[in-house]
Write a protein that holds these residues in place. Structure first.
Motif, PDB file in Angstrom:
ATOM      1  N   PHE A 102      81.258  16.456  52.142  1.00 31.43           N
ATOM      2  CA  PHE A 102      81.775  15.828  53.351  1.00 31.43           C
ATOM      3  C   PHE A 102      80.797  15.867  54.527  1.00 31.43           C
ATOM      4  N   PHE A 103      79.603  16.445  54.320  1.00 31.97           N
ATOM      5  CA  PHE A 103      78.652  16.572  55.419  1.00 31.97           C
ATOM      6  C   PHE A 103      77.281  16.066  55.004  1.00 31.97           C
ATOM      7  N   ASN A 104      76.474  15.707  55.999  1.00 25.91           N
ATOM      8  CA  ASN A 104      75.097  15.352  55.685  1.00 25.91           C
ATOM      9  C   ASN A 104      74.243  16.618  55.662  1.00 25.91           C
ATOM     10  N   LEU A 109      73.171  22.478  57.143  1.00 21.24           N
ATOM     11  CA  LEU A 109      72.279  23.558  57.558  1.00 21.24           C
ATOM     12  C   LEU A 109      72.748  24.180  58.868  1.00 21.24           C
ATOM     13  N   ARG A 110      73.304  23.374  59.767  1.00 19.24           N
ATOM     14  CA  ARG A 110      73.862  23.931  61.001  1.00 19.24           C
ATOM     15  C   ARG A 110      75.075  24.812  60.709  1.00 19.24           C
ATOM     16  N   ILE A 111      75.921  24.349  59.801  1.00 20.01           N
ATOM     17  CA  ILE A 111      77.102  25.142  59.425  1.00 20.01           C
ATOM     18  C   ILE A 111      76.666  26.454  58.777  1.00 20.01           C
ATOM     19  N   GLN A 112      75.673  26.384  57.891  1.00 21.71           N
ATOM     20  CA  GLN A 112      75.170  27.592  57.232  1.00 21.71           C
ATOM     21  C   GLN A 112      74.604  28.567  58.253  1.00 21.71           C
ATOM     22  N   SER A 113      73.918  28.048  59.265  1.00 16.95           N
ATOM     23  CA  SER A 113      73.411  28.920  60.339  1.00 16.95           C
ATOM     24  C   SER A 113      74.559  29.641  61.024  1.00 16.95           C
ATOM     25  N   GLY A 114      75.652  28.911  61.249  1.00 22.17           N
ATOM     26  CA  GLY A 114      76.800  29.502  61.926  1.00 22.17           C
ATOM     27  C   GLY A 114      77.430  30.637  61.155  1.00 22.17           C
ATOM     28  N   TYR A 115      77.368  30.573  59.809  1.00 21.35           N
ATOM     29  CA  TYR A 115      77.917  31.659  59.010  1.00 21.35           C
ATOM     30  C   TYR A 115      77.242  32.987  59.337  1.00 21.35           C
ATOM     31  N   GLY A 122      67.764  24.597  65.709  1.00 22.15           N
ATOM     32  CA  GLY A 122      67.289  23.262  65.391  1.00 22.15           C
ATOM     33  C   GLY A 122      65.830  23.190  64.983  1.00 22.15           C
ATOM     34  N   ALA A 123      64.967  23.939  65.668  1.00 21.26           N
ATOM     35  CA  ALA A 123      63.534  23.880  65.364  1.00 21.26           C
ATOM     36  C   ALA A 123      63.250  24.380  63.949  1.00 21.26           C
ATOM     37  N   TRP A 124      63.913  25.479  63.554  1.00 22.39           N
ATOM     38  CA  TRP A 124      63.702  26.011  62.209  1.00 22.39           C
ATOM     39  C   TRP A 124      64.281  25.083  61.151  1.00 22.39           C
ATOM     40  N   ILE A 125      65.420  24.473  61.457  1.00 21.20           N
ATOM     41  CA  ILE A 125      66.002  23.498  60.524  1.00 21.20           C
ATOM     42  C   ILE A 125      65.054  22.325  60.335  1.00 21.20           C
ATOM     43  N   ASP A 126      64.450  21.853  61.408  1.00 20.07           N
ATOM     44  CA  ASP A 126      63.476  20.752  61.297  1.00 20.07           C
ATOM     45  C   ASP A 126      62.290  21.163  60.436  1.00 20.07           C
ATOM     46  N   GLU A 127      61.831  22.409  60.606  1.00 19.92           N
ATOM     47  CA  GLU A 127      60.698  22.883  59.801  1.00 19.92           C
ATOM     48  C   GLU A 127      61.074  22.971  58.312  1.00 19.92           C
ATOM     49  N   LEU A 128      62.289  23.453  58.038  1.00 19.23           N
ATOM     50  CA  LEU A 128      62.747  23.505  56.652  1.00 19.23           C
ATOM     51  C   LEU A 128      62.823  22.103  56.049  1.00 19.23           C
ATOM     52  N   GLY A 148      67.591  16.736  42.180  1.00 21.71           N
ATOM     53  CA  GLY A 148      66.443  17.442  42.734  1.00 21.71           C
ATOM     54  C   GLY A 148      66.541  17.632  44.231  1.00 21.71           C
ATOM     55  N   MET A 149      67.046  16.600  44.924  1.00 19.54           N
ATOM     56  CA  MET A 149      67.215  16.706  46.369  1.00 19.54           C
ATOM     57  C   MET A 149      68.304  17.718  46.726  1.00 19.54           C
ATOM     58  N   LYS A 150      69.376  17.734  45.953  1.00 17.96           N
ATOM     59  CA  LYS A 150      70.421  18.738  46.192  1.00 17.96           C
ATOM     60  C   LYS A 150      69.861  20.143  46.052  1.00 17.96           C
ATOM     61  N   ARG A 151      68.971  20.333  45.089  1.00 19.27           N
ATOM     62  CA  ARG A 151      68.393  21.668  44.899  1.00 19.27           C
ATOM     63  C   ARG A 151      67.506  22.044  46.078  1.00 19.27           C
ATOM     64  N   ARG A 152      66.823  21.072  46.641  1.00 25.84           N
ATOM     65  CA  ARG A 152      66.027  21.355  47.844  1.00 25.84           C
ATOM     66  C   ARG A 152      66.929  21.817  48.988  1.00 25.84           C
ATOM     67  N   VAL A 153      68.098  21.181  49.107  1.00 32.51           N
ATOM     68  CA  VAL A 153      69.043  21.575  50.157  1.00 32.51           C
ATOM     69  C   VAL A 153      69.525  23.001  49.934  1.00 32.51           C
ATOM     70  N   LEU A 154      69.760  23.386  48.672  1.00 28.29           N
ATOM     71  CA  LEU A 154      70.173  24.762  48.378  1.00 28.29           C
ATOM     72  C   LEU A 154      69.119  25.756  48.849  1.00 28.29           C
ATOM     73  N   VAL A 155      67.853  25.411  48.633  1.00 29.40           N
ATOM     74  CA  VAL A 155      66.773  26.285  49.090  1.00 29.40           C
ATOM     75  C   VAL A 155      66.808  26.388  50.615  1.00 29.40           C
ATOM     76  N   ALA A 156      66.964  25.248  51.284  1.00 33.22           N
ATOM     77  CA  ALA A 156      67.016  25.259  52.750  1.00 33.22           C
ATOM     78  C   ALA A 156      68.192  26.080  53.258  1.00 33.22           C
ATOM     79  N   GLN A 157      69.350  25.971  52.599  1.00 30.85           N
ATOM     80  CA  GLN A 157      70.515  26.762  53.007  1.00 30.85           C
ATOM     81  C   GLN A 157      70.255  28.259  52.880  1.00 30.85           C
ATOM     82  N   ALA A 158      69.568  28.651  51.817  1.00 26.69           N
ATOM     83  CA  ALA A 158      69.281  30.077  51.614  1.00 26.69           C
ATOM     84  C   ALA A 158      68.315  30.613  52.657  1.00 26.69           C
ATOM     85  N   LEU A 159      67.482  29.741  53.233  1.00 23.02           N
ATOM     86  CA  LEU A 159      66.439  30.186  54.161  1.00 23.02           C
ATOM     87  C   LEU A 159      66.789  29.944  55.619  1.00 23.02           C
TER      88      LEU A 159
END
Length: 319
Positions: A102-104, A109-115, A122-128, A148-159
């Motif tokens: 339901f999200f882009n 990544l913003r929601i994950q940061s909030g957890y 924002g700056a770190w999300i842009d770098e990721l 493959g793109m979904k897996r990249r997002v998983l990596v970004a969420q973890a970091l």
């Protein structure tokens, strides 16, 4: 202080009921008294066949599974008693593709940061997004992305919360070469900056290239634990490799590692190499594209896994 510490950790599951009604179900040990310390700043590899217990170790580390006995800590924080601090210090990339449809990408990544209570990220999300090749997908809904793109997002969420300890559970399984190269360049950069990395993978060339130390797990026990360079030194010095278009006699094939047309024999010296080639000729076969190479981590891994399951191999190994 160890970044990750397993101290005599065991995990038992009830085994299926026996077909004999008089027999009671027993227990299955997914982990059997595993002890392991990974130091801060290490790039550490955890290898093993399917079912060896790697994902169980990561599940216990991440607090998804409770160990039957033993203690696990992240930067000194017990994963059960001090779970909040342990979770904040950890970023885990799971095997499975798990996403919210339901999200882009940027919203996720913003929601994950909030957890983790991280604001103004924002700056770190842009770098990721840029480092993982997701910048042009930032506003795309997750359902629109390839695997493959979904897996990249998983990596970004973890970091996204900048964890000092990063756990990658087969992060490149089923992904293209471009992602593998992009991911490893970025993770290697984080490791150079001081992040601890724990990697599980079935691509042993990745582990050989990236990991300073490696543990090998079999049936829930550590059967090898050493520096990558020392594990390679302990292997046979050479491997004879060639191609065949016909089947070898069983007595000869039993000594080889065969993948399709490719045949490989461990060989310690020139005399042993010549004996193998002579045996192939005597069988009426013609070896093609003959080459001799140094043993690699795959050779070491197969050698360790075929040893007696109760044996322990390598410096610092734990039974």
């Amino acid at each position: 202080m160890a970044a990750i510490s397993f101290q005599s950790v065991s995990k038992a599951y009830p085994s299926p009921k026996s077909s004999k009604s008089s027999e009671r179900p027993g227990t299955f040990l997914a982990l059997d008294a595993v002890s392991l310390d990974i130091q801060e700043g290490e790039f550490f590899g955890l290898l093993g066949p399917n079912g060896a217990g790697k994902t169980t170790m990561i599940s216990v580390l991440a607090g998804l599974t409770r160990a039957t006995s033993g203690r696990v800590s992240v930067l000194g924080h017990d994963v059960q008693a001090d779970f909040a601090a342990a979770r904040r210090a950890l970023g885990v990339v799971p095997q499975e593709l798990v996403f919210d449809p339901f999200f882009n990408v940027r919203e996720l990544l913003r929601i994950q940061s909030g957890y983790f209570g991280v604001k103004n990220n924002g700056a770190w999300i842009d770098e990721l997004l840029e480092s993982l090749g997701l910048a042009d997908k930032a506003n795309a809904n997750m359902r629109q992305l390839s695997g493959g793109m979904k897996r990249r997002v998983l990596v970004a969420q973890a970091l996204v919360h900048k964890p000092p300890v990063i756990v990658l559970d087969e992060p490149t399984a089923g992904v293209d070469v471009e992602l593998r190269q992009t991911l490893w360049q970025f993770i290697a950069k984080l490791n150079r900056e001081g992040h601890t990395v724990l990697l599980t993978t079935h691509y042993l060339e990745e582990a050989e290239a990236l990991c300073g130390r490696i543990a090998m797990l079999k049936t829930g026990r550590i059967v090898a634990l050493d520096k990558t360079s020392d594990l390679l030194k302990a292997a046979s010095s050479n491997v004879l490799r060639f191609k065949l278009d016909a089947e070898m006699p069983k007595a000869l094939a039993d000594k080889a590692r065969i993948t399709g047309r490719i045949v490989q024999f461990p060989a310690n010296d020139a005399l042993e190499i010549e004996r193998y080639l002579a045996a192939v000729r005597e069988a009426g076969l013609v070896a093609q594209d003959i080459e001799i190479r140094k043993a690699d981590l795959e050779d070491v891994f197969l050698d360790v896994m075929t040893q007696n399951k109760d044996s322990v191999h390598g410096v610092g190994a734990v039974a």
